[in-house]
Design an enzyme around this catalytic site. Structure first.
Site, PDB file in Angstrom:
ATOM      1  N   SER A 211      41.226  46.843  31.679  1.00  0.00           N
ATOM      2  CA  SER A 211      41.032  45.395  31.718  1.00  0.00           C
ATOM      3  C   SER A 211      39.638  45.048  31.188  1.00  0.00           C
ATOM      4  O   SER A 211      39.311  45.452  30.071  1.00  0.00           O
ATOM      5  CB  SER A 211      41.268  44.886  33.141  1.00  0.00           C
ATOM      6  OG  SER A 211      41.355  43.494  33.158  1.00  0.00           O
ATOM      7  N   ASP A 336      51.760  43.365  31.321  1.00  0.00           N
ATOM      8  CA  ASP A 336      50.357  43.082  31.617  1.00  0.00           C
ATOM      9  C   ASP A 336      50.099  41.599  31.900  1.00  0.00           C
ATOM     10  O   ASP A 336      49.224  41.250  32.684  1.00  0.00           O
ATOM     11  CB  ASP A 336      49.499  43.461  30.394  1.00  0.00           C
ATOM     12  CG  ASP A 336      48.598  44.673  30.653  1.00  0.00           C
ATOM     13  OD1 ASP A 336      48.217  44.903  31.809  1.00  0.00           O
ATOM     14  OD2 ASP A 336      48.274  45.364  29.678  1.00  0.00           O
ATOM     15  N   HIS A 453      49.745  44.252  35.239  1.00  0.00           N
ATOM     16  CA  HIS A 453      48.347  44.518  34.930  1.00  0.00           C
ATOM     17  C   HIS A 453      47.753  45.419  36.013  1.00  0.00           C
ATOM     18  O   HIS A 453      47.973  45.184  37.197  1.00  0.00           O
ATOM     19  CB  HIS A 453      47.597  43.181  34.884  1.00  0.00           C
ATOM     20  CG  HIS A 453      46.226  43.280  34.295  1.00  0.00           C
ATOM     21  ND1 HIS A 453      45.996  43.767  33.034  1.00  0.00           N
ATOM     22  CD2 HIS A 453      45.018  42.958  34.798  1.00  0.00           C
ATOM     23  CE1 HIS A 453      44.696  43.727  32.781  1.00  0.00           C
ATOM     24  NE2 HIS A 453      44.081  43.243  33.835  1.00  0.00           N
TER      25      HIS A 453
END
Ligand code: NAG
Ligand code: NAG
Ligand code: NAG
Ligand code: NAG
Length: 566
Positions: A211, A336, A453
């Site tokens: 991320s 995600d 995610h």
């Protein structure tokens, strides 16, 4: 008597075996001592927690070298994470004194040397997070133990400033921003200078991160400041080209923060911000999480890196020549975007609530705003091309997630991979999609849920092996696959070379732009090509053209004198 002799010999032998440890290690700042943990008769791991890699940072300043210490520093406890908002954004935790790293070093029957090194950069939207991650009791998410042991690599996890203190920028030389990135860079440089004393090979350093950490990794490959400091990089669900990775107008948010902490927004702003209370500054960086398809949450993520003319001398897309010699893996999770689109369109998570097709249009309109009406029309027809006349709720909800996944993660990752491979000299390029279904699929999330995610992180850190509850055999399989691919890559530049992997992961370059789908069921059929090509093409080729046309049209409409009369 003979038996006793053998017992004594065994005891002495075990004693010797249990002594396999680096003991006290000499670093540039002074001596450190960690903890030695036996893993088996011929296997130990040294763990160092809380080694300072830079001085206690000055407010809104680049990190400085640590002045050093006398005697032996006991590095056995994690240090507090950097000062940050708590989850509800009404309170803070952590400390300004936070530039520390942790190290895991595995050994066989003799002390290791020349091990490959993997440096982890945590995610959390540049707002939150710490070098050790979230924890349940003593089980920390970024505990490097399992991947270090299985892959025979040194793992390092680092802390860096986040939120206002890490990323506030006035958009000029007063407060240029990127402090958190400079912290990471200081840690990378420290590892390069000191890791040999820990049994590591400074010539074989790999960065990995997820991320905001993945985007940071990408930026470290692009900045000119890391030449020769590391060799390889892995970006999981985040690259410098992501729409949330760089703030275009940092000044505006700096002024909002200034007002919240009673600072003027004139020429005295920077001086006033520097003297403001750090807790108040951190609280003032809280973001508005009230979002909708018309104002998606991504628009509110504004405390992040900036093109400062220094760490990032130019737009990231213009810096890939700096990564020519870096071996690079990048990928995304197949859902995600779920975590963000759930905020923008909460109904996607609930069977009892309908998600109107109109929400697809509204979300696309927000994401394609710069391209105007033409872009929206094009995008909507692309994302609904397989809908038929009466799309099911599941189809509509999944389309929302696809749009978020493409725009926020998958497409920018593909763009970065293409620029990386186009500019590569010696550097290799590998692409993946992680698709292991969320463990909450069919529990709190819909049954169609794929990999959300951050779902990849616990597999890379081997949690299915260390945290038995909540994981089944298929989770241990995919975890082992990922750890093997990742550590093989760190050691050799080729994810296939070393520990066994379920199938050969081909390199990315054209023709084909091959990629690996990572999943517990994977075999040779999980090698695929041209990931979501029509969608990648829309966002990276069609939309920029339409945006440019739209911009020119608006500009000429606004011009008071028609162009032809000039
Ligand atoms: C430790 O032993 C394993 C298994 O024999 C071997 O694969 C590995 O290379 C050894 N590691 C070191 C650092 O010697
Ligand atoms: C900025 O505004 C403050 C408060 O209004 C004022 O006291 C200060 O003199 C101003 N500074 C400059 C440089 O204009
Ligand atoms: C947050 O954003 C929403 C939607 O844009 C807006 O209505 C609301 O006023 C904002 N709240 C705050 C505290 O700024
Ligand atoms: C290399 O990267 C630059 C940006 O850094 C990009 O403009 C260029 O097209 C790339 N080179 C090739 C051969 O694609």
């Amino acid at each position: 008597m003979a038996k006793l002799g053998i017992l004594v010999a065994v005891a002495v032998f075990l004693e010797t075996v249990s002594a396999v440890s680096l003991g006290v290690v000499n670093t540039e700042g002074g001596m450190v001592e960690g903890e030695s943990i036996p893993l088996g008769p011929f296997r130990h791991i040294d763990v160092f927690r809380g080694i300072p890699f830079a001085d206690n940072p000055g407010r809104f300043q680049k990190p400085q070298r640590h002045p050093g210490w006398e005697g032996v520093l006991k590095a056995t406890e994690y240090k507090p994470r950097c000062l940050q908002l708590n989850t509800l954004m009404v309170d803070t935790s952590g400390s300004e004194d936070c530039l520390y790293l942790n190290i895991w070093v595995p050994h066989n029957s003799s002390v290791s040397k020349d091990l490959a090194v993997m440096i982890w950069i945590f995610g959390g939207g540049f707002q939150i997070g710490g070098s050790m991650g979230e924890h349940f009791l003593e089980d920390y998410l970024y505990d490097g133990h399992e991947i270090a042991d299985r892959g025979d690599v040194i793992v390092v996890t680092l802390g860096y400033r986040v939120g206002t203190l890490g990323f506030l920028s006035t958009g000029d030389s007063d407060l240029p921003g990127n402090y958190g990135l400079w912290d990471q860079q200081a840690a990378i440089a420290w590892v390069n200078r000191n890791i040999r004393s820990f049994g590591g090979d400074p010539e074989t350093i790999t960065l990995f991160g997820e991320s905001a950490g993945g985007a940071s990794v990408s930026m470290h490959t692009l900045t000119p400041y890391n030449k020769g400091l590391f060799k390889r990089a892995v970006s999981q669900s985040g690259v410098a080209l992501a729409p949330w990775a760089i703030t275009k107008d940092p000044r505006r948010f700096a002024e909002e923060i200034a007002l919240k902490v009673n600072c003027p927004t004139n020429d005295s702003m920077a001086a006033c911000l520097k003297m403001a209370d750090p807790v108040k500054l951190t609280l003032a960086g809280s973001i508005n999480i009230t979002s909708s398809p018309d104002n998606p949450i991504v628009n509110n993520l504004v405390l992040c890196p900036v093109v400062d003319g220094d760490f990032l001398p130019d737009e990231p897309s213009k810096l890939f020549h700096n990564a020519a010699e870096i071996d690079y893996i990048a990928g995304a999770n197949n859902m995600d975007g779920h975590i963000f689109t759930s905020l923008d369109v909460p109904s996607i998570n609930f069977n009892v609530f309908d998600t109107p097709a109109e929400d697809v249009k509204r979300l696309l309109a927000s994401y394609t705003k710069e391209g105007g009406e033409a872009a929206l029309t094009e995008a909507y027809s692309l994302y609904t091309q397989n809908w038929g006349s009466n799309p099911s709720q599941e189809t509509i909800k999944k389309t929302i997630v696809d749009i978020g996944t493409d725009y926020l993660f998958l497409v920018p990752t593909q763009a970065a991979l293409k620029l990386h491979t186009a500019n590569a000299t010696t550097g290799r390029t590998y692409s993946y999609v992680f698709s292991q279904p969320s463990r909450l699929s069919g529990v709190t999330f819909p049954s169609w849920m794929g990999a959300d995610h951050a779902d990849d992180v616990s597999y890379v850190f081997g949690k299915p092996f260390t945290t038995i509850i909540g994981y089944v055999q298929s989770h241990r399989d995919v975890s082992r696959y990922m750890m093997n691919y990742w550590t093989n890559f760190a050691k050799t530049g080729d994810p296939n070379k070393g520990e066994s992997v379920p199938t050969t992961w081909p390199e990315f370059p054209s023709p084909g732009h091959k990629y690996l789908e990572i999943n517990s069921d994977m075999d040779e059929d999980y090698v695929r090509q041209e990931l979501r090509l029509p969608f990648v093409n829309f966002w990276t080729v069609v939309l920029p053209k339409l945006s440019e046309a739209n911009f020119e049209q608006k500009a000429s409409a606004n011009a008071s004198v028609p162009e032809e009369t000039l």
